[in-house]
Write a protein that holds these residues in place. Structure first.
Motif, mmCIF file in Angstrom:
data_model
loop_
_atom_site.group_PDB
_atom_site.id
_atom_site.type_symbol
_atom_site.label_atom_id
_atom_site.label_comp_id
_atom_site.label_asym_id
_atom_site.label_seq_id
_atom_site.Cartn_x
_atom_site.Cartn_y
_atom_site.Cartn_z
ATOM 1 N N LEU A 1 26.994 -36.612 31.562
ATOM 2 C CA LEU A 1 27.835 -36.811 30.377
ATOM 3 C C LEU A 1 27.096 -37.598 29.297
ATOM 4 O O LEU A 1 27.211 -37.306 28.106
ATOM 5 N N ALA A 2 26.306 -38.583 29.718
ATOM 6 C CA ALA A 2 25.527 -39.358 28.755
ATOM 7 C C ALA A 2 24.464 -38.477 28.100
ATOM 8 O O ALA A 2 24.210 -38.585 26.892
ATOM 9 N N GLY B 1 24.000 -37.402 24.167
ATOM 10 C CA GLY B 1 22.740 -37.551 23.465
ATOM 11 C C GLY B 1 22.334 -36.286 22.738
ATOM 12 O O GLY B 1 21.794 -36.332 21.624
ATOM 13 N N LEU B 2 22.585 -35.129 23.362
ATOM 14 C CA LEU B 2 22.300 -33.846 22.706
ATOM 15 C C LEU B 2 23.144 -33.674 21.449
ATOM 16 O O LEU B 2 22.659 -33.231 20.410
ATOM 17 N N ALA C 1 24.628 -32.022 38.127
ATOM 18 C CA ALA C 1 23.897 -31.114 37.236
ATOM 19 C C ALA C 1 22.421 -31.208 37.592
ATOM 20 O O ALA C 1 21.975 -32.196 38.184
ATOM 21 N N VAL C 2 21.661 -30.176 37.256
ATOM 22 C CA VAL C 2 20.239 -30.128 37.577
ATOM 23 C C VAL C 2 19.461 -29.559 36.389
ATOM 24 O O VAL C 2 19.869 -28.559 35.793
ATOM 25 N N VAL C 3 18.348 -30.217 36.062
ATOM 26 C CA VAL C 3 17.392 -29.660 35.106
ATOM 27 C C VAL C 3 16.249 -29.060 35.917
ATOM 28 O O VAL C 3 15.645 -29.758 36.749
ATOM 29 N N GLN C 4 15.952 -27.771 35.695
ATOM 30 C CA GLN C 4 14.884 -27.106 36.436
ATOM 31 C C GLN C 4 13.648 -26.922 35.550
ATOM 32 O O GLN C 4 13.752 -26.665 34.347
#
Length: 461
Positions: A212-213, A217-218, A281-284
């Motif tokens: 969520l943070a 930021g986006l 959530a995941v950043v790949q």
């Protein structure tokens, strides 16, 4: 050297068209402005067939995925792009990803070796008035030539924004936080066969609070301002900037590029959950070169300003000390209203000596652009040698894509399109779970029959 056909643009489509023509003994002049003192907003080198966005040609599964089927069909037709991709391939699960520099070098070397092909570093400002021509200048066509095309078509081109994902140095990623895995271990067998270990993605986990943070930021981040000529230009959904996705709702990213399903985090393992737990959530990140030193952030196309990208992306767990080989960017794409302007053989109706190929026709994606270049090359070869041409069946990936570009799409709402099974003639009588395999089986059979009755498809090379 005198030439039979002039190709303008040395990207994927132009290179593929040049290969198909020259391999059939025809004399080709390939004009590319990069290397003659000109550059586009997105390119970084003067290499032919430079990949400016992702290094992925997407799924290589030719049974259940339309783009994988398109790979198969292009290989059946001696595609230079597919051959170069095979030599430049890097591990990416079931996807076909390449080392960008190796790929471009392979394409350029293959074309340079053809004696009847002349590569000229020059900018073409005016659409030729005579002589067979293929225009494959892509979505960043130089302004003067774009104006000449506009004058010939009598219509304004459409436009959309295409965003570029950042690339991170592998040794700057904190693997005490991130971990290697493919979602649901999909593609592990293919990865192992080509030297990978079946765990082809680096995964950076987020808790709900971190996610969520990050989204906030986006939304608040300092973004590139549009120029006046870019106002009101729509995004293409297949390459949506991550901050635009964030604006669409709190959960949009978690159902898109930050999807956590199928990714157990071993760093979060407990006795109750020895395999780890799914992050919120995941950043790949996906390997971007053969050495494995560069990794791109999957789906993280962005228009954030560079300093803001560095600040915000370093808040992602595992990327706290990330060093970036390339930051994200944004450029405008333009394309023709092809269903109105082009005939079924990609010829400009108002000037049939000119064909268009690649992204300027409104196809979307590396593979699709190359495929349309391949078709334009074959069509032109038949025209030059006096042979008849029959379009590939619409039941094939090539035929479905071509039909969409040249007439099946609604001209009033024509938009860029990746190849997908929705473009194929439907098989309503087949059960839904079996439909993709049925589309594939039909396509392969029909392509084989089409090749068998079209001797002009056989290369002389």
């Amino acid at each position: 050297m005198q030439y039979d056909v002039h190709i303008i643009g040395g990207g994927l489509a132009g290179s593929e068209a040049a290969w198909q023509l020259a391999r059939r003994g025809l004399r080709v002049r390939l004009s590319e402005m990069r290397g003659a003192g000109d550059m586009t907003p997105a390119h970084q080198t003067a290499q032919l067939a430079e990949l400016v966005c992702s290094n992925s040609f997407r799924s290589d599964d030719d049974v259940s995925n339309a783009v994988g089927l398109l790979h198969h069909e292009m290989r059946q037709l001696d595609s230079l792009v597919m051959a170069a991709a095979a030599k430049a391939r890097v591990p990416a699960g079931s996807a076909l990803a390449v080392d960008r520099e190796v790929f471009s070098a392979e394409v350029e070397a293959a074309l340079a070796a053809l004696a009847n092909l002349t590569i000229v570093r020059e900018r073409i400002d005016v659409l030729p008035q005579a002589g067979l021509t293929i225009v494959a200048t892509g979505p960043l066509t130089a302004e003067a030539l774009a104006q000449s095309i506009g004058a010939a078509t009598g219509a304004d081109s459409l436009a959309f924004f295409d965003a570029i994902a950042p690339i991170v140095y592998r040794d700057s990623i904190n693997m005490d936080v991130a971990w290697m895995a493919s979602r649901w271990d999909k593609g592990a067998e293919a990865s192992l066969a080509m030297g990978g270990d079946g765990r082809d993605y680096i995964n950076c986990p987020m808790t709900r609070e971190q996610y969520l943070a990050f989204r906030e930021g986006l939304l608040a981040g300092d973004k590139t301002e549009f120029k006046q000529w870019e106002a009101n230009t729509p995004y293409f959904d297949g390459c949506m900037p991550i901050e635009v996705m964030a604006e669409r709702g709190e959960e949009t990213l978690r159902f898109g590029p930050m999807k956590p399903v199928g990714l157990d985090n071993p760093h979060w393992a407990t006795p109750e959950h020895p395999n780890g737990r799914w992050p919120y959530a995941v950043v790949q990140l996906r390997q971007d070169n053969k050495l494995g030193t560069l990794w791109n952030m999957v789906g993280f196309q962005t228009k954030l300003k560079h300093a803001e990208q560095v600040r915000l992306f370093r808040t992602i767990p595992g990327l706290e000390n990330a060093e970036f080989a390339r930051l994200g960017g944004l450029h405008r794409n333009t394309f023709l209203n092809s269903p109105t302007l082009l005939d079924r053989q990609l010829r400009l109706k108002s000037a049939p000596h000119v064909r268009f190929a690649g992204q300027i026709t409104g196809c979307e994606g590396y593979v699709e652009s190359s495929a349309v270049g391949l078709l334009a090359g074959l069509m032109t070869a038949c025209e030059l040698t006096g042979r008849s041409w029959e379009n590939p069946p619409r039941t094939t990936a090539l035929g479905a894509l071509l039909a969409h570009i040249t007439g099946d799409a609604e001209a009033d709402s024509y938009q860029p399109m990746n190849v997908n099974f929705g473009l194929f003639p439907p098989l309503h009588e087949v059960k839904k779970k079996q439909r993709k395999a049925a589309y594939t089986d039909r396509a392969k059979e029909d392509l084989a029959q089409w090749k068998a009755v079209n001797p002009a498809l056989v290369s002389n090379g």
